[in-house]
Scaffold this active site. Structure first.
Site, PDB file in Angstrom:
ATOM      1  N   LYS A 200       0.862  -1.173   0.000  1.00 42.45           N
ATOM      2  CA  LYS A 200       0.000   0.000   0.000  1.00 42.45           C
ATOM      3  C   LYS A 200       0.895   1.218   0.000  1.00 42.45           C
ATOM      4  O   LYS A 200       1.659   1.445   0.938  1.00 42.45           O
ATOM      5  CB  LYS A 200      -0.910  -0.003   1.225  1.00 42.45           C
ATOM      6  CG  LYS A 200      -1.766   1.257   1.299  1.00 42.45           C
ATOM      7  CD  LYS A 200      -2.822   1.162   2.355  1.00 42.45           C
ATOM      8  CE  LYS A 200      -3.634   2.437   2.395  1.00 42.45           C
ATOM      9  NZ  LYS A 200      -4.675   2.374   3.419  1.00 42.45           N
ATOM     10  N   ARG A 210     -10.458  10.131   1.564  1.00 41.14           N
ATOM     11  CA  ARG A 210     -10.335  10.784   2.876  1.00 41.14           C
ATOM     12  C   ARG A 210     -11.391  11.871   3.022  1.00 41.14           C
ATOM     13  O   ARG A 210     -11.893  12.111   4.113  1.00 41.14           O
ATOM     14  CB  ARG A 210      -8.914  11.326   3.056  1.00 41.14           C
ATOM     15  CG  ARG A 210      -7.895  10.187   3.136  1.00 41.14           C
ATOM     16  CD  ARG A 210      -6.467  10.688   3.277  1.00 41.14           C
ATOM     17  NE  ARG A 210      -5.515   9.576   3.150  1.00 41.14           N
ATOM     18  CZ  ARG A 210      -4.206   9.732   3.044  1.00 41.14           C
ATOM     19  NH1 ARG A 210      -3.671  10.939   3.071  1.00 41.14           N
ATOM     20  NH2 ARG A 210      -3.418   8.668   2.937  1.00 41.14           N
ATOM     21  N   LYS A 222       1.342   9.873   5.894  1.00 41.10           N
ATOM     22  CA  LYS A 222       1.391   8.443   6.210  1.00 41.10           C
ATOM     23  C   LYS A 222       2.677   7.782   5.711  1.00 41.10           C
ATOM     24  O   LYS A 222       2.745   6.558   5.595  1.00 41.10           O
ATOM     25  CB  LYS A 222       0.135   7.758   5.648  1.00 41.10           C
ATOM     26  CG  LYS A 222      -1.172   8.310   6.246  1.00 41.10           C
ATOM     27  CD  LYS A 222      -2.397   7.453   5.899  1.00 41.10           C
ATOM     28  CE  LYS A 222      -3.657   7.953   6.613  1.00 41.10           C
ATOM     29  NZ  LYS A 222      -4.818   7.052   6.411  1.00 41.10           N
ATOM     30  N   GLU A 238       7.678  -6.991   1.461  1.00 41.82           N
ATOM     31  CA  GLU A 238       6.432  -7.000   2.240  1.00 41.82           C
ATOM     32  C   GLU A 238       5.623  -8.270   1.934  1.00 41.82           C
ATOM     33  O   GLU A 238       5.021  -8.868   2.817  1.00 41.82           O
ATOM     34  CB  GLU A 238       5.585  -5.760   1.916  1.00 41.82           C
ATOM     35  CG  GLU A 238       6.158  -4.443   2.414  1.00 41.82           C
ATOM     36  CD  GLU A 238       6.068  -4.290   3.931  1.00 41.82           C
ATOM     37  OE1 GLU A 238       5.251  -4.980   4.569  1.00 41.82           O
ATOM     38  OE2 GLU A 238       6.844  -3.476   4.476  1.00 41.82           O
ATOM     39  N   LYS A 253      -2.023  -1.502  -4.006  1.00 39.67           N
ATOM     40  CA  LYS A 253      -2.899  -0.327  -3.971  1.00 39.67           C
ATOM     41  C   LYS A 253      -2.072   0.934  -4.012  1.00 39.67           C
ATOM     42  O   LYS A 253      -1.114   1.018  -3.244  1.00 39.67           O
ATOM     43  CB  LYS A 253      -3.691  -0.380  -2.663  1.00 39.67           C
ATOM     44  CG  LYS A 253      -4.518   0.845  -2.381  1.00 39.67           C
ATOM     45  CD  LYS A 253      -5.205   0.694  -1.058  1.00 39.67           C
ATOM     46  CE  LYS A 253      -5.962   1.963  -0.758  1.00 39.67           C
ATOM     47  NZ  LYS A 253      -6.561   1.924   0.547  1.00 39.67           N
ATOM     48  N   SER A 279      -9.857   5.844  -4.997  1.00 39.83           N
ATOM     49  CA  SER A 279     -10.767   6.969  -5.216  1.00 39.83           C
ATOM     50  C   SER A 279     -10.242   7.974  -6.237  1.00 39.83           C
ATOM     51  O   SER A 279     -11.009   8.498  -7.042  1.00 39.83           O
ATOM     52  CB  SER A 279     -11.061   7.651  -3.879  1.00 39.83           C
ATOM     53  OG  SER A 279      -9.861   8.040  -3.236  1.00 39.83           O
ATOM     54  N   TYR A 318     -14.822   1.304  -7.367  1.00 46.00           N
ATOM     55  CA  TYR A 318     -16.103   2.010  -7.180  1.00 46.00           C
ATOM     56  C   TYR A 318     -16.976   1.883  -8.420  1.00 46.00           C
ATOM     57  O   TYR A 318     -18.143   2.260  -8.402  1.00 46.00           O
ATOM     58  CB  TYR A 318     -15.829   3.477  -6.829  1.00 46.00           C
ATOM     59  CG  TYR A 318     -14.956   3.585  -5.598  1.00 46.00           C
ATOM     60  CD1 TYR A 318     -15.493   3.363  -4.333  1.00 46.00           C
ATOM     61  CD2 TYR A 318     -13.582   3.829  -5.699  1.00 46.00           C
ATOM     62  CE1 TYR A 318     -14.690   3.402  -3.199  1.00 46.00           C
ATOM     63  CE2 TYR A 318     -12.773   3.864  -4.575  1.00 46.00           C
ATOM     64  CZ  TYR A 318     -13.332   3.651  -3.332  1.00 46.00           C
ATOM     65  OH  TYR A 318     -12.532   3.677  -2.215  1.00 46.00           O
TER      66      TYR A 318
END
Ligand code: PBG
Length: 331
Positions: A200, A210, A222, A238, A253, A279, A318
């Site tokens: 991510k 957000r 982040k 990872e 992502k 998004s 979405y």
């Protein structure tokens, strides 16, 4: 011209193109992310045109309608009331909280659907970060790892008790997959799956999300937990850890700008791969189509097929309901 080989012979007709097509998008590949809140009203999300923040009743109706279109999985994103947010994010493990109630209501209304839940603290944390936050002696923000993992385990257990099929830790803390697996197994939830947000990235493409949940970090960014957009070997690192810790599925992502990462991860793992068309990717396509500049159906289907071709088995998008409709009407 004399040519033995002509590539165009295999593109001559729709029938032949259908025979030689290497990758296809199926309705079963799609996972619909859904937003919801405690209010009784269904509210349009300004930052994501065409998306709603549903009431619990609205959410159930939305999940049912997705199921009727052939979609078999949803992932839940709650907007938590500000009054319930705190610096210990305790609400995330409340069995009477919004998410557990939503899981039970969905399972009641639509038992066949796979319910995936997001495991991270940002909707519950007054600081807006995915982990617990402290300030060090220099006044710098620090996101605590091991302390956060304990809370994530409680959150995952709360979702499992309510009936979640798969928990999806999206927080990028170290060691959380193994810790959550152990916590689930110890409590008897050996069948609850883990979809790890393995790679991510600290991406600017999460902006509209957000906005939808009012979950932006109050301070800082982040980047101390999400991955640097320049890195791909690190994604494999990872991946190896998440595999070793017991992930059932792994995720990359965002999706569109990270197709090379999906392809690399595909080469390195036998686990199923999910990719999240986030998004910002949604909003870019939506805005270009709203302006009449792009053809929405064609561009959405091409963007999703590209993600599959890169190596994803399933896609969070979405556009899931639109795409399901378009796939059906093409059959
Ligand atoms: C939070 C979370 C985010 C998304 C999914 N889970 C945002 C973030 O990490 O800041 C982004 C999804 C999207 O942009 O569509 N744990």
């Amino acid at each position: 011209m004399e040519m033995m080989i002509r590539g165009r012979r295999n593109r001559r007709s729709a029938a032949i193109r259908g025979l030689v097509r290497e990758n296809r998008l199926a309705v079963e590949d799609l996972i619909l992310p859904v937003f919801f809140h405690e209010d009784a009203a269904d509210v349009a999300i300004t930052s994501m045109p065409g998306c709603m923040r549903w009431s619990l009743d609205g959410l159930i109706a939305e999940v049912k309608s997705a199921y009727e279109m052939g979609i078999r999985a949803v992932v839940l994103f709650p907007k938590i009331d500000d009054a319930l947010k705190s610096s210990d994010a305790a609400e995330c493990a409340n069995d009477a909280g919004l998410v557990p109630r939503a899981i039970r209501a969905i399972k009641d209304a639509c038992p066949g659907i796979c319910v995936i839940t997001d495991v991270a603290l940002d909707p519950y944390n007054s600081d807006g970060h995915d982990g617990l936050v402290v300030r060090d002696e220099n006044g710098e923000l620090k996101i605590l790892n091991d302390e956060t993992v304990e809370v994530l385990c409680r959150q995952a257990l709360c979702h499992a008790r309510a009936g979640a099929d798969i928990v999806a830790p999206s927080d990028m803390m170290d060691g959380r997959i193994g810790a959550i697996r152990e916590a689930l197994d110890d409590a008897g939830f050996t069948e609850t799956g883990i979809l790890a947000y393995t790679a991510k990235y600290a991406s600017a493409f999460y902006g509209p999300f957000r906005g939808a949940l009012d979950s932006a970090p109050k301070e800082g960014d982040k980047k101390t937990y999400q991955m640097d957009p320049g890195n791909v070997r690190e994604a494999i690192r990872e991946l190896l850890m998440d595999e070793e810790e017991g992930a059932d599925m792994v995720m990359v992502k965002p999706a569109g700008p990270y197709l090379d990462v999906i392809a690399r991860v595909r080469d390195e793992t036998t686990l199923p791969i999910a990719a999240y068309q986030v998004s910002g990717e949604y909003l870019m396509i939506k805005s270009a189509c709203a302006g009449g500049w792009l053809d929405e159906k064609a561009v959405v289907m091409e963007s999703l097929l590209g993600i599959k071709r890169a190596g994803a088995d399933m896609i969070l998008t979405y556009f899931a309901k639109d795409a399901a409709g378009w796939i059906k009407s093409a059959e």
